[in-house]
Design a protein around this motif. Structure first.
Motif, mmCIF file in Angstrom:
data_model
loop_
_atom_site.group_PDB
_atom_site.id
_atom_site.type_symbol
_atom_site.label_atom_id
_atom_site.label_comp_id
_atom_site.label_asym_id
_atom_site.label_seq_id
_atom_site.Cartn_x
_atom_site.Cartn_y
_atom_site.Cartn_z
ATOM 1 N N ALA A 156 0.806 -1.228 0.000
ATOM 2 C CA ALA A 156 0.000 0.000 0.000
ATOM 3 C C ALA A 156 0.831 1.266 0.000
ATOM 4 C CB ALA A 156 -0.948 -0.014 1.198
ATOM 5 N N ARG A 157 1.966 1.253 0.698
ATOM 6 C CA ARG A 157 2.782 2.463 0.810
ATOM 7 C C ARG A 157 3.695 2.682 -0.393
ATOM 8 N NH1 ARG A 157 6.372 -0.372 5.519
ATOM 9 N NH2 ARG A 157 7.699 -1.647 4.162
ATOM 10 N N HIS A 158 3.650 1.798 -1.400
ATOM 11 C CA HIS A 158 4.533 1.910 -2.561
ATOM 12 C C HIS A 158 4.306 3.255 -3.248
ATOM 13 C CE1 HIS A 158 6.695 0.984 -6.226
ATOM 14 N NE2 HIS A 158 7.043 -0.204 -5.756
ATOM 15 N N GLU A 159 5.412 3.913 -3.582
ATOM 16 C CA GLU A 159 5.327 5.254 -4.172
ATOM 17 C C GLU A 159 4.665 5.267 -5.541
ATOM 18 O OE1 GLU A 159 9.890 5.099 -6.022
ATOM 19 O OE2 GLU A 159 9.397 6.496 -4.405
ATOM 20 N N ALA A 160 4.574 4.115 -6.194
ATOM 21 C CA ALA A 160 3.978 4.063 -7.530
ATOM 22 C C ALA A 160 2.465 3.940 -7.510
ATOM 23 C CB ALA A 160 4.574 2.898 -8.317
ATOM 24 N N VAL A 161 1.859 3.711 -6.347
ATOM 25 C CA VAL A 161 0.404 3.541 -6.284
ATOM 26 C C VAL A 161 -0.332 4.735 -6.894
ATOM 27 C CG1 VAL A 161 -1.579 3.394 -4.721
ATOM 28 C CG2 VAL A 161 0.366 1.867 -4.407
ATOM 29 N N PRO A 162 -0.019 5.978 -6.518
ATOM 30 C CA PRO A 162 -0.733 7.116 -7.133
ATOM 31 C C PRO A 162 -0.504 7.203 -8.639
ATOM 32 C CG PRO A 162 0.427 7.803 -5.143
ATOM 33 C CD PRO A 162 0.917 6.424 -5.468
ATOM 34 N N VAL A 163 0.720 6.892 -9.085
ATOM 35 C CA VAL A 163 1.045 6.975 -10.513
ATOM 36 C C VAL A 163 0.225 5.966 -11.306
ATOM 37 C CG1 VAL A 163 2.875 6.765 -12.234
ATOM 38 C CG2 VAL A 163 3.381 7.772 -9.991
ATOM 39 N N LEU A 164 0.228 4.716 -10.865
ATOM 40 C CA LEU A 164 -0.520 3.684 -11.576
ATOM 41 C C LEU A 164 -2.023 3.965 -11.541
ATOM 42 C CD1 LEU A 164 2.232 2.280 -11.500
ATOM 43 C CD2 LEU A 164 1.043 0.135 -11.026
ATOM 44 N N ALA A 165 -2.493 4.538 -10.431
ATOM 45 C CA ALA A 165 -3.913 4.882 -10.342
ATOM 46 C C ALA A 165 -4.272 5.938 -11.379
ATOM 47 C CB ALA A 165 -4.249 5.367 -8.939
ATOM 48 N N ARG A 166 -3.432 6.969 -11.506
ATOM 49 C CA ARG A 166 -3.702 8.025 -12.496
ATOM 50 C C ARG A 166 -3.648 7.478 -13.915
ATOM 51 N NH1 ARG A 166 -0.535 11.318 -8.917
ATOM 52 N NH2 ARG A 166 1.336 10.863 -10.151
ATOM 53 N N GLU A 167 -2.756 6.521 -14.149
ATOM 54 C CA GLU A 167 -2.613 5.941 -15.485
ATOM 55 C C GLU A 167 -3.653 4.862 -15.759
ATOM 56 O OE1 GLU A 167 1.381 4.516 -15.543
ATOM 57 O OE2 GLU A 167 2.263 6.515 -15.794
ATOM 58 N N ARG A 168 -4.455 4.538 -14.739
ATOM 59 C CA ARG A 168 -5.505 3.516 -14.844
ATOM 60 C C ARG A 168 -4.919 2.155 -15.228
ATOM 61 N NH1 ARG A 168 -10.601 5.656 -14.967
ATOM 62 N NH2 ARG A 168 -11.431 3.850 -16.073
ATOM 63 N N ARG A 169 -3.714 1.894 -14.775
ATOM 64 C CA ARG A 169 -3.091 0.586 -15.014
ATOM 65 C C ARG A 169 -3.629 -0.434 -14.022
ATOM 66 N NH1 ARG A 169 3.256 1.131 -14.988
ATOM 67 N NH2 ARG A 169 2.988 -1.150 -14.946
ATOM 68 N N SER A 216 -3.256 -0.472 6.805
ATOM 69 C CA SER A 216 -2.550 0.311 5.796
ATOM 70 C C SER A 216 -3.307 0.455 4.476
ATOM 71 C CB SER A 216 -1.164 -0.278 5.537
ATOM 72 O OG SER A 216 -1.254 -1.616 5.075
ATOM 73 N N VAL A 217 -3.894 -0.619 3.965
ATOM 74 C CA VAL A 217 -4.591 -0.522 2.673
ATOM 75 C C VAL A 217 -5.795 0.413 2.759
ATOM 76 C CG1 VAL A 217 -5.891 -1.795 0.917
ATOM 77 C CG2 VAL A 217 -3.732 -2.724 1.805
ATOM 78 N N PRO A 218 -6.702 0.261 3.735
ATOM 79 C CA PRO A 218 -7.809 1.214 3.807
ATOM 80 C C PRO A 218 -7.362 2.639 4.116
ATOM 81 C CG PRO A 218 -7.903 -0.352 5.633
ATOM 82 C CD PRO A 218 -6.896 -0.862 4.671
ATOM 83 N N ARG A 219 -6.404 2.812 4.982
ATOM 84 C CA ARG A 219 -5.955 4.162 5.333
ATOM 85 C C ARG A 219 -5.344 4.883 4.140
ATOM 86 N NH1 ARG A 219 -3.119 4.158 11.362
ATOM 87 N NH2 ARG A 219 -5.064 4.389 12.559
ATOM 88 N N ILE A 220 -4.476 4.195 3.404
ATOM 89 C CA ILE A 220 -3.825 4.841 2.267
ATOM 90 C C ILE A 220 -4.811 5.072 1.128
ATOM 91 C CG2 ILE A 220 -2.069 4.500 0.481
ATOM 92 C CD1 ILE A 220 -0.318 3.221 2.665
ATOM 93 N N THR A 221 -5.716 4.130 0.922
ATOM 94 C CA THR A 221 -6.746 4.328 -0.103
ATOM 95 C C THR A 221 -7.569 5.578 0.203
ATOM 96 O OG1 THR A 221 -6.914 1.960 -0.588
ATOM 97 C CG2 THR A 221 -8.797 3.334 -1.186
ATOM 98 N N LYS A 222 -7.996 5.724 1.433
ATOM 99 C CA LYS A 222 -8.817 6.878 1.809
ATOM 100 C C LYS A 222 -8.015 8.173 1.764
ATOM 101 C CE LYS A 222 -12.406 4.522 4.382
ATOM 102 N NZ LYS A 222 -13.219 4.481 5.610
ATOM 103 N N LYS A 223 -6.743 8.107 2.090
ATOM 104 C CA LYS A 223 -5.890 9.298 2.003
ATOM 105 C C LYS A 223 -5.768 9.755 0.558
ATOM 106 C CE LYS A 223 -1.266 10.986 3.218
ATOM 107 N NZ LYS A 223 0.050 10.629 3.824
ATOM 108 N N SER A 272 -7.278 13.321 -0.914
ATOM 109 C CA SER A 272 -6.365 14.282 -1.524
ATOM 110 C C SER A 272 -6.668 14.527 -2.994
ATOM 111 C CB SER A 272 -4.917 13.795 -1.377
ATOM 112 O OG SER A 272 -4.722 12.581 -2.092
ATOM 113 N N GLY A 273 -7.622 13.779 -3.553
ATOM 114 C CA GLY A 273 -8.008 13.970 -4.948
ATOM 115 C C GLY A 273 -7.155 13.221 -5.949
ATOM 116 N N VAL A 274 -6.222 12.398 -5.457
ATOM 117 C CA VAL A 274 -5.382 11.627 -6.369
ATOM 118 C C VAL A 274 -6.205 10.563 -7.086
ATOM 119 C CG1 VAL A 274 -3.417 10.043 -6.501
ATOM 120 C CG2 VAL A 274 -3.310 12.042 -5.004
#
Length: 275
Positions: free
Chosen positions: A202-215, A238-245, A249-251
């Motif tokens: 969940a804390r992987h730095e690529a999570v927001p990037v892949l989400a934006r790219e819809r991968r 961690s998974v629910p907390r980071i998802t909600k964060k 934040s609008g990511v």
């Protein structure tokens, strides 16, 4: 509180009422907003089991299903994932020849596949050592992994892979030869560059990037639930907390949540995600 708008799924988590916090940790996931988990069987030695044959692993799998039943009583949806941790080969070869150790692991995978066949598990787990081993042990481990790929193909289920860091690109050809759909081979503790399906911590730095790219990717905590290693790898929240964060934040938006925690899960594992 538990979300009523979208699912939050942990793709790889362990709960252990004997050696860890067990149901209390599962409740932490639930109260943080989690809805679905893929409960992965632990290594045999962590449960005090010393297998001498493939069928001995049934003790591990039955304990995993017992824990799954307890967790379901909290209201969480639990999908069991059963298989043989690749580090078993190092333990087994302390007591038997390498060829025999590989045979025991293959037998254990066949035992796990029987649970998938009977509808008591949704996926298998295999892999190869993520630490340095001899070329002979690596070859035997890849042989066990290839057997797991063939079983997953035959039973039309997903296969979670525990292996070294990096893309593990060679597993693509192994999967194709085994007749296994590559998109259903999940690289546990994965990274964006893998050609397999990435399950990202969940804390992987690529999570927001892949989400934006819809991968396509999924999220995991790899929570081990061992009192000797509290919070490893990350905590159950961690998974629910980071998802909600990310949502706040609008990511990502709610559609992204459904894609990551629902639609992608359904495509990879062949299960239904409902609230």
């Amino acid at each position: 509180m538990r979300s009523r708008l979208f699912p939050i799924t942990d793709d790889h988590i362990h709960f252990d009422p004997v050696n860890g916090r067990g149901i209390d940790a599962a409740k932490d996931f639930l109260h943080a907003g989690g809805t679905h988990i893929f409960l992965v069987s632990k290594p045999s030695w962590s449960l005090g089991i010393t297998p001498a044959s493939g069928t001995d692993y049934a003790q591990v799998f039955d304990e995993t299903l017992r824990i799954a039943g307890l967790i379901r009583e909290t209201g969480l949806v639990v999908f069991p994932v059963l298989g043989i941790h690749p580090a078993e080969i190092s333990r087994l070869t302390e007591r038997m020849p390498l060829a025999d150790a590989a045979g025991v692991m293959k037998g254990g995978l066949e035992c796990a596949a029987g649970y998938v066949r009977d509808g008591r598990a949704v996926a298998l787990k295999s892999g190869r050592p993520h630490y340095e081993v001899s070329s002979e042990v690596l070859a035997a481990s890849n042989d066990v992994l290839f057997h797991a790929l063939g079983l997953a193909a035959g039973y039309r289920c997903a296969l979670q892979i525990h292996a070294e860091s990096g893309p593990c690109a060679d597993i693509v050809d192994m999967a194709r030869v085994a007749g296994m759909t590559v998109e259903r081979v999940v690289k546990h503790y994965g990274s964006p560059e893998t050609p397999l399906h990435p399950s990202l911590v969940a804390r992987h730095e690529a999570v927001p990037v892949l989400a934006r790219e819809r991968r396509p990717f999924t999220m995991e905590s790899d929570f081990m639930d061992e009192n000797s290693r509290p919070g490893a790898v990350t905590g159950p929240k961690s998974v629910p907390r980071i998802t909600k964060k990310l949502l706040e934040s609008g990511v990502i938006n709610e559609e992204d949540c459904w894609r990551i925690h629902g639609e992608t899960i359904e495509k990879v594992y062949g299960v239904r995600i409902t609230l």
